[in-house]
Design a protein around this motif. Structure first.
Motif, PDB file in Angstrom:
ATOM      1  N   THR A  33     -52.051  48.998  16.678  1.00 15.04           N
ATOM      2  CA  THR A  33     -51.722  49.433  18.099  1.00 15.04           C
ATOM      3  C   THR A  33     -50.470  49.510  18.545  1.00 15.04           C
ATOM      4  N   ARG A  34     -50.048  50.059  19.619  1.00 14.93           N
ATOM      5  CA  ARG A  34     -48.603  49.998  20.142  1.00 14.93           C
ATOM      6  C   ARG A  34     -48.741  48.566  20.635  1.00 14.93           C
ATOM      7  N   GLU A  35     -49.426  48.177  21.128  1.00 11.19           N
ATOM      8  CA  GLU A  35     -49.593  46.739  21.706  1.00 11.19           C
ATOM      9  C   GLU A  35     -49.517  45.776  20.871  1.00 11.19           C
ATOM     10  N   GLN A  36     -50.084  45.699  19.820  1.00  9.29           N
ATOM     11  CA  GLN A  36     -49.895  45.013  18.542  1.00  9.29           C
ATOM     12  C   GLN A  36     -48.703  44.985  17.881  1.00  9.29           C
ATOM     13  N   GLN A  58     -47.225  56.736  12.750  1.00 10.27           N
ATOM     14  CA  GLN A  58     -47.062  55.530  11.490  1.00 10.27           C
ATOM     15  C   GLN A  58     -47.622  54.289  11.717  1.00 10.27           C
ATOM     16  N   LEU A  59     -47.885  54.069  13.123  1.00  8.08           N
ATOM     17  CA  LEU A  59     -48.812  52.685  13.414  1.00  8.08           C
ATOM     18  C   LEU A  59     -50.101  52.846  13.030  1.00  8.08           C
ATOM     19  N   THR A  60     -50.549  54.049  13.371  1.00 10.66           N
ATOM     20  CA  THR A  60     -51.986  54.667  12.830  1.00 10.66           C
ATOM     21  C   THR A  60     -52.078  54.271  11.136  1.00 10.66           C
ATOM     22  N   ASP A  61     -50.991  54.658  10.614  1.00 10.18           N
ATOM     23  CA  ASP A  61     -51.350  54.553   8.950  1.00 10.18           C
ATOM     24  C   ASP A  61     -51.350  52.866   8.927  1.00 10.18           C
ATOM     25  N   LYS A  76     -37.698  44.615  13.867  1.00 14.51           N
ATOM     26  CA  LYS A  76     -37.143  45.510  14.777  1.00 14.51           C
ATOM     27  C   LYS A  76     -37.776  46.908  14.092  1.00 14.51           C
ATOM     28  N   ALA A  77     -37.839  46.933  13.035  1.00 16.40           N
ATOM     29  CA  ALA A  77     -38.181  48.269  12.376  1.00 16.40           C
ATOM     30  C   ALA A  77     -39.767  48.614  13.058  1.00 16.40           C
ATOM     31  N   LEU A  78     -40.658  47.279  13.085  1.00 16.43           N
ATOM     32  CA  LEU A  78     -41.966  47.501  13.520  1.00 16.43           C
ATOM     33  C   LEU A  78     -41.798  48.377  14.977  1.00 16.43           C
ATOM     34  N   LEU A  79     -40.846  47.701  15.834  1.00 18.89           N
ATOM     35  CA  LEU A  79     -40.969  48.608  17.155  1.00 18.89           C
ATOM     36  C   LEU A  79     -40.604  50.113  17.341  1.00 18.89           C
TER      37      LEU A  79
END
Length: 81
Positions: free
Chosen positions: A66-69, A59-62, A50-53
């Motif tokens: 990717t958003r899809e992953q 933050q995803l770049t860090d 849930k936190a990943l979503l």
């Protein structure tokens, strides 16, 4: 016991040891805290997914996703690795 049963018991015990080693390795790969019960592991997965979503693009770049992953991992049911 005859020799064949002794060999089977020895091989089975070796498989059990290998299975325990694999289980420890899998737990490390999942980055789950050690010593969790099955329910604790499920709870951990549910909350981290849930936190990943909820991560921002920065933050995803860090973390190198990717958003899809992140979406693919975040939408997995908690019982799947």
């Amino acid at each position: 016991m005859n020799g064949l049963i002794d060999v089977r018991l020895t091989l089975h015990s070796q498989e059990l040891v290998r299975g325990q080693d694999n289980g420890a390795r899998e737990a490390q790969l999942r980055n789950a805290p050690s010593g969790l019960s099955h329910w604790g592991l499920f709870w951990h997965r549910l909350h981290t997914r849930k936190a990943l979503l909820a991560l921002t693009p920065e933050q995803l770049t860090d973390v190198g996703l990717t958003r899809e992953q992140a979406r693919e991992e975040g939408l997995k049911p908690f019982w799947r690795i």
